[in-house]
Design an enzyme around this catalytic site. Structure first.
Site, PDB file in Angstrom:
ATOM      1  N   ILE A 175     -15.721 -20.877 -27.527  1.00  0.00           N
ATOM      2  CA  ILE A 175     -17.003 -21.305 -28.104  1.00  0.00           C
ATOM      3  C   ILE A 175     -17.651 -22.268 -27.119  1.00  0.00           C
ATOM      4  O   ILE A 175     -17.165 -23.393 -26.931  1.00  0.00           O
ATOM      5  CB  ILE A 175     -16.786 -21.966 -29.487  1.00  0.00           C
ATOM      6  CG1 ILE A 175     -16.042 -21.006 -30.431  1.00  0.00           C
ATOM      7  CG2 ILE A 175     -18.140 -22.383 -30.077  1.00  0.00           C
ATOM      8  CD1 ILE A 175     -15.641 -21.616 -31.770  1.00  0.00           C
ATOM      9  N   ASN A 185     -21.043 -24.331 -25.222  1.00  0.00           N
ATOM     10  CA  ASN A 185     -22.088 -25.227 -25.703  1.00  0.00           C
ATOM     11  C   ASN A 185     -23.089 -25.473 -24.575  1.00  0.00           C
ATOM     12  O   ASN A 185     -22.690 -25.462 -23.394  1.00  0.00           O
ATOM     13  CB  ASN A 185     -21.452 -26.555 -26.142  1.00  0.00           C
ATOM     14  CG  ASN A 185     -22.413 -27.410 -26.928  1.00  0.00           C
ATOM     15  OD1 ASN A 185     -23.234 -28.128 -26.362  1.00  0.00           O
ATOM     16  ND2 ASN A 185     -22.336 -27.322 -28.230  1.00  0.00           N
ATOM     17  N   ALA A 186     -24.357 -25.711 -24.933  1.00  0.00           N
ATOM     18  CA  ALA A 186     -25.391 -26.017 -23.937  1.00  0.00           C
ATOM     19  C   ALA A 186     -24.975 -27.245 -23.121  1.00  0.00           C
ATOM     20  O   ALA A 186     -25.329 -27.380 -21.950  1.00  0.00           O
ATOM     21  CB  ALA A 186     -26.716 -26.259 -24.637  1.00  0.00           C
ATOM     22  N   GLU A 237      -7.810 -20.266 -27.008  1.00  0.00           N
ATOM     23  CA  GLU A 237      -6.440 -20.659 -27.374  1.00  0.00           C
ATOM     24  C   GLU A 237      -6.448 -21.891 -28.273  1.00  0.00           C
ATOM     25  O   GLU A 237      -5.719 -21.971 -29.258  1.00  0.00           O
ATOM     26  CB  GLU A 237      -5.611 -20.992 -26.122  1.00  0.00           C
ATOM     27  CG  GLU A 237      -5.393 -19.836 -25.184  1.00  0.00           C
ATOM     28  CD  GLU A 237      -6.473 -19.739 -24.110  1.00  0.00           C
ATOM     29  OE1 GLU A 237      -7.663 -19.926 -24.435  1.00  0.00           O
ATOM     30  OE2 GLU A 237      -6.118 -19.454 -22.957  1.00  0.00           O
ATOM     31  N   CYS A 241      -5.709 -22.058 -19.529  1.00  0.00           N
ATOM     32  CA  CYS A 241      -6.044 -23.213 -18.680  1.00  0.00           C
ATOM     33  C   CYS A 241      -5.056 -24.347 -18.934  1.00  0.00           C
ATOM     34  O   CYS A 241      -4.295 -24.335 -19.911  1.00  0.00           O
ATOM     35  CB  CYS A 241      -7.487 -23.670 -18.935  1.00  0.00           C
ATOM     36  SG  CYS A 241      -7.677 -24.712 -20.381  1.00  0.00           S
TER      37      CYS A 241
END
Ligand code: THU
Length: 127
Positions: free
Chosen positions: A41, A43-44, A53, A84
């Site tokens: 998800i 975000n700007a 995950e 990551c």
């Protein structure tokens, strides 16, 4: 394992990745046998992005189900994507020996989290 990968394929298009266009799906299976899905998800404000995950792990933990057994990471790429560093650390909090299944379109690789994150910093070190 195929069942868990299929579950990831089912949800990958829920990924909200308008900035990177790199969609990721994750599936967490706990020792109880329950399954939790997650997608990335974005975000700007880019740094606020949350990986697939961590979404899946947080869903499990927020349901009171902390005993993580397996984490599947699925991407629609030929090569599998490894989790990551931040996600490795978050998974290690709940099970440093979790099985990590990295699946791409053409190849699946599995590893123990302890191989991907040796000498993890865990709660035992706080004693
Ligand atoms: N991403 C994940 O969701 N999981 C990973 O294991 C690697 C990276 C996401 C974060 C970001 O939305 C996009 O992939 C590109 O980095």
């Amino acid at each position: 394992m195929e069942e868990l990968i299929a579950k990831a394929r089912e949800v990958i298009n829920n990924a909200y990745a308008p900035y990177s266009n790199f969609k990721v799906a994750a599936v967490v299976k706990t020792k109880s046998g329950k399954v939790y899905t997650g997608v990335n998800i974005e975000n700007a404000s880019y740094g606020l992005t949350v990986c697939a995950e961590r979404v899946a792990v947080f869903k499990a933990v927020s349901e009171g189900d902390r005993d993580i057994d397996t984490v599947v990471v699925y991407t629609d790429t030929d090569e599998p994507t490894p989790p990551c560093g931040a996600c490795r650390q978050v998974i290690a909090e709940f099970n440093p020996n979790a099985l990590i299944v990295m699946a791409g379109r053409k190849k699946t690789v599995t590893a123990k989290l302890s191989e991907l994150l040796p000498s993890a910093f865990t709660k035992e070190r706080l004693r």
